[in-house]
Design a protein around this motif. Structure first.
Motif, mmCIF file in Angstrom:
data_model
loop_
_atom_site.group_PDB
_atom_site.id
_atom_site.type_symbol
_atom_site.label_atom_id
_atom_site.label_comp_id
_atom_site.label_asym_id
_atom_site.label_seq_id
_atom_site.Cartn_x
_atom_site.Cartn_y
_atom_site.Cartn_z
ATOM 1 N N GLN A 1 10.036 11.313 -2.083
ATOM 2 C CA GLN A 1 8.622 10.953 -1.873
ATOM 3 C C GLN A 1 8.201 11.230 -0.436
ATOM 4 O OE1 GLN A 1 7.933 6.847 -2.888
ATOM 5 N NE2 GLN A 1 8.633 7.096 -4.996
ATOM 6 N N LEU A 2 9.071 10.882 0.505
ATOM 7 C CA LEU A 2 8.727 11.080 1.925
ATOM 8 C C LEU A 2 8.547 12.561 2.238
ATOM 9 C CD1 LEU A 2 11.142 8.456 3.514
ATOM 10 C CD2 LEU A 2 8.658 8.444 3.700
ATOM 11 N N LEU A 3 9.420 13.385 1.665
ATOM 12 C CA LEU A 3 9.332 14.826 1.933
ATOM 13 C C LEU A 3 8.118 15.444 1.246
ATOM 14 C CD1 LEU A 3 13.127 15.722 1.487
ATOM 15 C CD2 LEU A 3 11.847 15.744 3.633
ATOM 16 N N GLU B 1 12.709 17.018 6.985
ATOM 17 C CA GLU B 1 14.155 16.757 6.859
ATOM 18 C C GLU B 1 14.726 16.300 8.204
ATOM 19 O OE1 GLU B 1 16.444 17.216 4.410
ATOM 20 O OE2 GLU B 1 15.437 18.423 2.870
ATOM 21 N N ALA B 2 14.241 16.946 9.280
ATOM 22 C CA ALA B 2 14.779 16.651 10.615
ATOM 23 C C ALA B 2 14.531 15.190 10.986
ATOM 24 C CB ALA B 2 14.145 17.580 11.647
ATOM 25 N N VAL B 3 13.350 14.676 10.648
ATOM 26 C CA VAL B 3 13.033 13.272 10.962
ATOM 27 C C VAL B 3 13.968 12.355 10.170
ATOM 28 C CG1 VAL B 3 11.281 11.465 10.668
ATOM 29 C CG2 VAL B 3 10.634 13.686 11.620
ATOM 30 N N LEU B 4 14.153 12.667 8.894
ATOM 31 C CA LEU B 4 15.007 11.817 8.056
ATOM 32 C C LEU B 4 16.458 11.875 8.524
ATOM 33 C CD1 LEU B 4 13.502 12.394 4.497
ATOM 34 C CD2 LEU B 4 12.954 10.642 6.188
ATOM 35 N N GLU B 5 16.880 13.042 8.956
ATOM 36 C CA GLU B 5 18.241 13.182 9.475
ATOM 37 C C GLU B 5 18.438 12.331 10.721
ATOM 38 O OE1 GLU B 5 20.946 14.391 8.125
ATOM 39 O OE2 GLU B 5 19.604 14.747 6.434
ATOM 40 N N ALA C 1 0.819 -1.217 0.000
ATOM 41 C CA ALA C 1 0.000 0.000 0.000
ATOM 42 C C ALA C 1 0.848 1.260 0.000
ATOM 43 C CB ALA C 1 -0.922 0.006 1.218
ATOM 44 N N GLY C 2 2.085 1.141 0.491
ATOM 45 C CA GLY C 2 2.983 2.291 0.453
ATOM 46 C C GLY C 2 2.570 3.406 1.394
ATOM 47 N N GLY C 3 1.964 3.076 2.536
ATOM 48 C CA GLY C 3 1.604 4.098 3.519
ATOM 49 C C GLY C 3 2.846 4.743 4.105
ATOM 50 N N GLY C 4 2.640 5.900 4.814
ATOM 51 C CA GLY C 4 3.781 6.658 5.315
ATOM 52 C C GLY C 4 4.694 5.874 6.231
ATOM 53 N N ARG C 5 4.084 5.118 7.158
ATOM 54 C CA ARG C 5 4.901 4.384 8.129
ATOM 55 C C ARG C 5 5.712 3.291 7.419
ATOM 56 N NH1 ARG C 5 4.259 0.607 12.313
ATOM 57 N NH2 ARG C 5 2.281 -0.132 11.513
ATOM 58 N N ARG C 6 5.052 2.655 6.463
ATOM 59 C CA ARG C 6 5.729 1.592 5.706
ATOM 60 C C ARG C 6 6.868 2.182 4.868
ATOM 61 N NH1 ARG C 6 4.261 -3.702 4.675
ATOM 62 N NH2 ARG C 6 4.883 -4.554 2.678
ATOM 63 N N ARG C 7 6.633 3.344 4.278
ATOM 64 C CA ARG C 7 7.691 3.975 3.475
ATOM 65 C C ARG C 7 8.878 4.399 4.341
ATOM 66 N NH1 ARG C 7 5.108 7.672 -1.373
ATOM 67 N NH2 ARG C 7 3.455 6.226 -1.901
ATOM 68 N N LEU C 8 8.567 4.879 5.535
ATOM 69 C CA LEU C 8 9.653 5.280 6.433
ATOM 70 C C LEU C 8 10.469 4.056 6.851
ATOM 71 C CD1 LEU C 8 10.773 7.880 7.633
ATOM 72 C CD2 LEU C 8 9.349 7.513 9.649
ATOM 73 N N HIS C 9 9.777 2.959 7.042
ATOM 74 C CA HIS C 9 10.483 1.698 7.343
ATOM 75 C C HIS C 9 11.407 1.326 6.181
ATOM 76 C CE1 HIS C 9 11.261 -2.455 8.451
ATOM 77 N NE2 HIS C 9 10.886 -2.781 7.232
#
Ligand SMILES: Cc1ncc(C[n+]2csc(CCOP(=O)(O)OP(=O)(O)O)c2C)c(N)n1
Ligand SMILES: [Mg+2]
Length: 342
Positions: free
Chosen positions: A286-288, A295-299, A16-24
């Motif tokens: 895509q996440l951004l 950016e801070a979360v990804l960092e 499904a590509g939801g946000g939580r799954r993409r962050l994983h």
């Protein structure tokens, strides 16, 4: 232990590509990228003495496929296997120790990069013999059939491997018996230092698989969300008893064949062009842009993974070598092989 599928967040819905799954996915791909960058550093510092085949640029294939597998499902990998192994749930520390040839590595430091296995997460092994894993995977799927159990097997191999005999043997057997196996052809365009198109007759890997009666799916292997979606469908069909499926995954190897290969057989401009399309940068955008992740979360994600990889590196560097007295342990099964053979 949590399966790769659990860690990916089933609640989001596989594929499904939801946000939580993409962050994983982002976390998992970075974990592979940083691990391999550390392995290359180890080689340059002469701490890693065996060959290293990085999968830098191909991380989305391992992560997108393994996100749809349970812990008890089986994976067979290649000489380029760090990504598959980590994505299936193996740990950084024993992986790194194995590369450094140290005690506490997955094979007590005797296997190195191309022989890592972790049965506790269903990872039956990397394999330095191109294509050999295809028949081993088929055997594992046949064993599952004989035991009447529910696991499936995922077998990763390269485009070059489709020119070897075990490709025909494995796919033919799997098709005849309708085995529960996902063949994943990771097409990075090269077999060692040669473009695979210069070596391969006919219309490519999928046409060969279809000629053996296996349904194929083609996917952009640098888009982890797409790989996840297509793998989810293939895995569901296999679990439903549909027999083998064949995923043809288009990707690109950003490093040389080994960490010691300067890849002088291709222009740097080609690599620079493909860098624009690399999977981690694509997912980051895509996440951004689509998920509103900052950016801070990804960092922070990157920082914590870098810290874990650096810790594994320091641990492996400082760990002891196995004692010389252990040299013949685990090399051969117990018993007298001559007796057993007759
Ligand atoms: C049976 C066999 N033949 C040759 C080799 C040498 N070799 C190692 S990797 C490789 C190329 C494999 O290409 P591919 O299957 O596309 O995998 P990739 O390296 O692109 O991941 C070759 C020829 C080998 N390891 N085993
Ligand atoms: Mg290849």
């Amino acid at each position: 232990m949590a399966s790769a599928a659990d860690r990916a967040g089933e609640g989001e819905g596989a594929g499904a590509g939801g946000g939580r799954r993409r962050l994983h996915f982002y976390r998992e791909m970075l974990r592979i990228r940083y691990f391999e960058e550390a392995a290359i550093r180890g080689m340059k510092e002469q701490l890693v003495l065996g060959a290293i085949h990085p999968s830098i640029g191909q991380e989305a294939v391992a992560v997108g496929v393994c996100a749809n597998l349970e812990n008890t499902d089986i994976v067979l990998s290649t000489h380029r296997g760090h990504g598959h192994t980590l994505a299936k749930g193996a740990q950084l520390q024993p992986m790194m120790r194995e590369l450094f040839g140290k005690e506490g590595g997955y094979c007590r430091g005797k296997g190195g990069s191309m022989h890592i296995a972790d049965f506790s997460v269903g990872m039956l092994g990397a394999n330095g013999v191109v294509g050999a894993n295809i028949v081993i995977a088929t055997g594992a799927a046949h064993a599952i059939r004989l035991r009447r159990s529910r696991e499936i097997v995922a077998c990763f191999f390269g485009d070059g491997a489709t020119n070897r005999g075990p490709f025909l043997e494995g796919l033919n057997w799997a098709s005849i018996h309708g085995l529960a196996i996902l063949f994943v052809c990771e097409n990075n365009g090269f077999a060692a230092t040669t473009r695979t198109t210069a070596l391969s007759a006919g219309e490519g890997p999928s046409a060969r698989a279809r000629s053996l009666g296996i349904e194929t799916m083609d996917v952009d292997g640098n888009d982890v969300v797409e790989v996840d979606k297509v793998a989810a469908r293939a895995v569901a069909e296999i679990r439903a008893g549909g027999g083998p499926r064949f995923l043809h995954v288009r990707t690109y190897r950003l490093t040389g064949h080994t960490a010691a290969d300067a890849a002088a057989y291709r222009a740097q401009t080609e690599v620079d062009e493909r860098l624009k399309d690399e999977p981690i940068g694509r997912l980051r955008a895509q996440l951004l842009q689509q998920e509103g992740i900052t950016e801070a979360v990804l960092e922070e994600v990157a920082r914590s993974i870098r810290e874990a990889v650096d810790a594994a590196y320091a641990d492996a560097r400082d760990a002891p070598y196995p004692p010389a007295s252990a040299a013949f342990d685990d090399v051969q099964d117990v018993g007298d092989p001559r007796q057993e053979a007759y």
